[in-house]
Enzyme design. Structure first.
Site, PDB file in Angstrom:
ATOM      1  N   ASP A 218       0.856  -1.185   0.000  1.00  0.00           N
ATOM      2  CA  ASP A 218       0.000   0.000   0.000  1.00  0.00           C
ATOM      3  C   ASP A 218       0.892   1.234   0.000  1.00  0.00           C
ATOM      4  OD1 ASP A 218      -1.993   2.031   0.798  1.00  0.00           O
ATOM      5  OD2 ASP A 218      -3.258   0.288   1.196  1.00  0.00           O
ATOM      6  N   HIS A 311      -7.947  -1.749  -9.372  1.00  0.00           N
ATOM      7  CA  HIS A 311      -7.712  -0.578  -8.524  1.00  0.00           C
ATOM      8  C   HIS A 311      -6.608   0.313  -9.077  1.00  0.00           C
ATOM      9  CE1 HIS A 311      -7.552   1.899  -4.977  1.00  0.00           C
ATOM     10  NE2 HIS A 311      -6.267   1.655  -4.827  1.00  0.00           N
TER      11      HIS A 311
END
Lengths: 408, 408
Positions: A218, A311
């Site tokens: 992330d 994403h």
């Protein structure tokens, strides 16, 4: 990217390499956090004693390499609060933060011993939209300093939204964070009430990208502190609002993860959802984690290697000006009755202009993102982040309030 | 103490010194945690990769030096659960813990990458009172394995009390703890519901005592792993219940702190309340933190230097057999509306016999302790901690269940 004559991939690598050298970091893989603000580490001493400079052109806690723990706390100003009250509060916070971040107790610190381990503590102060109105300074409020527009994916709980003032408190040790939050909260409790406190954590080997609680890397695509891109995309130049020169904006989104249903997805399904391999975090177009994703790459049947619904395809900036700094933390709170967990991400981004940098990306993700099936925004807040305090004697927000005092 | 011919102070120091040497620890000041179970640290490698052995005579997480983060999770067995179900659950937990603690993913781990940083992870399993009844093994339940009697100071919230099964999960990194809690919870979710999860943290320089969020050193008087006292006071010898040989008991008390009113007390007031100086943690009878408190010492007016009402005077063991191992963690959760903080201590103690070691001390503290004005027990739970798993092929609690299978 920065130099249109150079292939983007090469430029990015060169930038990363350069930053890593400047930072003296062990690995060149990451984005090269905070070359300027990093305290040099000596493995023979206690890292709990490491400090990050408080004074500077910018507030610490933005270009600073994120330590293991964070608390984000929002406060509401009490009815009848005046501009002078707010200035008084900011002077207290400035003095407290200047001391605590250097391992010294705050003035009248009732637990001075808990200040002895700064552990790279940073305190970052933000102004919510309503603060400007309460202070009679609404004409100086940046146009992007407003609650985000509603998105169809939102399931917002007001308990995790908005706030007149923000503290972002980060350190390597949770006790340090707890002490700082308490000192800074209680020293101003006659002027504010605590609206929410959200605690998070992140862990990764040095030079590697943190993983969120879905198991994904992330923050791979990020802008590296110390680079021209960072200067341009994060720090306000003061052209429109002189008081904000050296400041920025912050978006905090509390994003709950439905790990129960995410668990039903295998590694291939997750990779196609995110657009990256799970284990390496590499874009599905090939290469390694920090290689540029090639959204045009197709397999031998002509099918895009990175699904357009994934994403990273939806989140990818349409142009260079849609980028922002991500500095998120995981959260894992006590589960509600009948549930196994209560986990997610405290997504924190910093950008010079929310409207032009963050919102287009967020709009695209809200319209469609394969990941939306497992992530639910439950909190949302926006803050203007004033510049740093250049040295002793100044206070956070001084540029805003003194300009007001002389010109209003 | 151990040797009545030697002055207690000298003996204690000798023990501490000996343990510190055995552990190869940097400082000899603390209690010398976990000589046997400590992984040797090499500052050139990533401490996130350090592991604690899973297999052994005792479960890890008791004599193990407490790392920075813990989660205590309690589970209730679903209606209709059989003994075989419980054995199945324990085999799953054993297998998961054996892998995760060594930095390997659990079987069918959906986020295997989050297992890559064990960070000294330990998983400790406990049995609540009702588990024995559900398993049809109530005759093997230790007599002390019952909810504690009510104390007048208690303000217990059932949401933080009791539970049929316990997991104590500790690691240096919060992400590691979060992943382990989730894996272990979800793998057995058809058999149990999560009753509560309580997360805590502790930080101290190596060799020093942690401080709680009141600012006090917490855990100075403790029993040092590796000493004969520890062996005798913590581990069951199996005389009464062969299955429990090498096991112990755990008391977990959630103790809320009223920091608002505690703040009104100055350092002298705090010292007289606790019985120790705040800064050094030294007993008010004199000396340094780890010197024995002299409860008979008086000043020149004949007034006791350590007030008989103080916490350490009331908590002090009346005889050697009233001692137990303390292994607590701070908690700092999101404050309730209108409050500044929600902080306290997850008091965790391990002792061979709750009734003879812990209860007399707790009764004295409940009757009177100057500190009670600022501390409120809001949660309480008791668990039998089975011995460790000697090696691959065994499972946690096997000694209890196999004895039952052959003798019942």
């Amino acid at each position: 990217m920065a130099d249109p004559a150079t292939p983007p991939r090469l430029t990015r690598r060169r930038l990363l390499g350069g930053t890593a050298v400047a930072a003296g970091a062990a690995g060149a893989a990451g984005i090269g956090w905070g070359a300027a603000s990093l305290t040099r580490r000596d493995h023979d001493r206690d890292p709990g004693l490491d400090t990050v400079a408080f004074y500077g052109e910018h507030q610490a806690g933005i270009a600073t390499e994120p330590p293991g723990h964070a608390a984000f706390a929002a406060y509401d100003l009490a009815a009848g609060t005046t501009r002078e009250d707010i200035v008084g509060l900011l002077k207290i916070w400035t003095d407290d933060a200047a001391r605590l971040t250097q391992g010294m107790p705050a003035l009248a610190d009732t637990e001075p011993e808990l200040a002895a381990r700064p552990a790279r503590l940073t305190v970052t102060v933000g102004f919510g939209p309503r603060m400007f109105a309460v202070a009679g300074l609404d004409q100086r409020r940046p146009p992007w300093c407003n609650p985000l527009p509603p998105f169809t994916i939102d399931r917002l709980d007001p308990a995790w939204c908005d706030g007149d003032l923000l503290l972002q408190i980060c350190a390597e040790e949770a006790t340090t964070v707890a002490h700082a939050v308490r000192v800074l909260s209680k020293h101003v409790k006659s002027l504010v009430s605590v609206r929410w406190v959200q605690r998070g954590f992140r862990n990764a080997a040095r030079g590697q990208t943190m993983r969120n609680l879905m198991g994904s890397v992330d923050g791979t695509v990020n802008i590296a502190p110390g680079t021209p891109d960072f200067e341009r995309l994060v720090w306000d130049d003061g052209a429109a609002r002189p008081w904000l020169a050296g400041g920025t904006s912050m978006v905090l989104r509390r994003i709950a993860m439905n790990l129960e249903t995410w668990d039903e997805l295998d590694a291939d399904g997750r990779a196609l959802t995110v657009g990256r391999t799970v284990a390496e975090g590499a874009p599905l177009s090939g290469g390694a984690e920090f290689d540029e994703a090639d959204f045009g790459a197709v397999d031998r049947y002509g099918i895009p290697k990175i699904p357009p619904s994934s994403h990273i395809a939806r989140a990818h900036h349409a142009h260079d000006g849609e980028r922002f700094l991500r500095r998120g933390y995981n959260y894992d709170d006590a589960p509600a009755p009948g549930h196994v967990s209560n986990s997610g991400l405290l997504f924190a981004s910093f950008q010079r202009d929310i409207d032009t940098q963050y919102l287009p990306v967020q709009q695209r993700l809200a319209e469609f993102d394969a990941l939306n099936q497992w992530t639910i925004p439950v909190g949302s807040a926006v803050f203007a982040i004033p510049p740093g305090v250049p040295g002793p004697g100044g206070y956070l927000g001084q540029q805003l309030f003194e300009a007001a005092a002389t010109r209003n």
